[in-house]
Design a protein around this motif. Structure first.
Motif, PDB file in Angstrom:
ATOM      1  N   SER A 227      43.993  49.349  56.331  1.00  0.00           N
ATOM      2  CA  SER A 227      42.645  48.571  55.695  1.00  0.00           C
ATOM      3  C   SER A 227      43.209  47.249  54.943  1.00  0.00           C
ATOM      4  N   GLU A 228      44.417  47.387  54.303  1.00  0.00           N
ATOM      5  CA  GLU A 228      44.882  46.038  53.598  1.00  0.00           C
ATOM      6  C   GLU A 228      45.260  44.971  54.601  1.00  0.00           C
TER       7      GLU A 228
ATOM      8  N   ASP B 159      43.839  44.360  57.743  1.00  0.00           N
ATOM      9  CA  ASP B 159      42.711  43.850  58.079  1.00  0.00           C
ATOM     10  C   ASP B 159      41.875  42.862  57.167  1.00  0.00           C
ATOM     11  N   GLU B 160      42.082  43.318  55.978  1.00  0.00           N
ATOM     12  CA  GLU B 160      41.597  42.417  54.823  1.00  0.00           C
ATOM     13  C   GLU B 160      42.231  41.192  54.753  1.00  0.00           C
TER      14      GLU B 160
ATOM     15  N   ARG C  84      41.122  38.738  57.511  1.00  0.00           N
ATOM     16  CA  ARG C  84      39.837  38.224  57.024  1.00  0.00           C
ATOM     17  C   ARG C  84      39.951  37.226  56.106  1.00  0.00           C
ATOM     18  N   ARG C  85      41.072  37.310  55.110  1.00  0.00           N
ATOM     19  CA  ARG C  85      41.113  36.335  54.252  1.00  0.00           C
ATOM     20  C   ARG C  85      41.907  34.856  54.753  1.00  0.00           C
TER      21      ARG C  85
END
Length: 276
Positions: free
Chosen positions: A42-43, A45-46, A49-50
């Motif tokens: 999850s981190e 993937d984030e 995105r950033r």
């Protein structure tokens, strides 16, 4: 965001982890490609995105110098400084915006930051951009510089297109050229280039690459391909004995007549290549 930063738990990186391909000289070419196992998806993937996040801020100096200073000569007074026009046109080039969309984009930045900033209209950007001269950062002419020299190969492709259709497809030429580059790291500019055939070595092309230099050089950086007495003699004749030559010797290098190179070999043998 760095991929290593997205791996949990946090790891204490040593020199061997930061430079896995250069830490062990004896088996440098036998290291497998580094792989990372992602445990916090999850981190991670984030973090991906950033990478598309657009964060723009305006410093206090830009706000202070946004308006054009008043001049005492006759004629119309400019409302915006060259800095304001340059920033707006730079963002236009980066985001590939037309002039009207550039004006709206600058308005949105000022509105989001709560800054009372008057944005130049599209006609002003077009008119001022044609005659504006951008002042680039120049290095001090009296200050010695650090010089970086390297070379790369350029492939020469065979005959295609019209020539092949008219005269038939011939056997492709298997040749390439060597591009020698001289770089000034302070300004980031490529000071000079030299294009030679593949038969010309780095030591042979170096005198022509440095022939037109009229500045003082206190440090010379290059890879192991420039390790040789001819390169040292060329640099000493061109820049004097005060120049610092930093060229990594090969792993099987032996001591010779060059005192500086012998010092490098002794330091690498005592403390290792990474500490050197």
């Amino acid at each position: 965001m760095d991929r290593r930063a997205a791996i949990s738990p946090p790891l204490t990186l040593t020199r061997a982890a930061i430079h896995p391909y250069k830490f062990n000289n004896a088996r440098r070419n036998k290291f497998p490609k580094a792989t990372y196992r992602v445990t916090n998806c999850s981190e991670y993937d984030e973090s991906l995105r950033r990478q598309g996040d657009v964060t723009i801020w305006v410093s206090d100096d830009v706000v202070k110098n946004w308006a054009s200073p008043r001049r005492k000569t006759r004629g119309g007074q400019s409302l915006y400084s060259d800095l304001a026009i340059e920033i707006s046109l730079t963002l236009r080039v980066v985001f590939r915006l037309p002039l009207r969309q550039t004006q709206s984009f600058m308005r949105s930045i000022a509105r989001l930051m709560g800054i009372d900033l008057v944005v130049p209209d599209f006609s002003t950007l077009s008119r001022r951009g044609k005659r504006m001269k951008i002042v680039q950062n120049r290095r001090d002419a009296n200050k010695p510089i650090t010089l970086i020299v390297d070379s790369t190969g350029l492939k020469v492709r065979g005959d295609k297109g019209w020539h092949g259709e008219k005269h038939g497809i011939r056997k492709a030429r298997k040749t390439w050229r060597k591009l020698h580059i001289r770089l000034d790291p302070e300004t980031g500019d490529i000071a000079a280039t030299e294009l030679t055939t593949e038969h010309v070595g780095n030591e042979t092309a170096l005198p022509d690459l440095l022939a037109d230099m009229d500045v003082d050089v206190n440090r010379f950086l290059a890879d192991g391909a420039y390790d040789g007495q001819c390169v040292a003699d060329c640099l000493l004749d061109k820049f004097g004995s005060r120049i610092e030559i930093i060229i990594p010797p090969p792993k099987n290098a032996v001591r010779g007549e060059n005192a500086r190179r012998n010092q490098h070999i002794d330091t690498i043998a005592e403390h290792g290549r990474m500490n050197w």
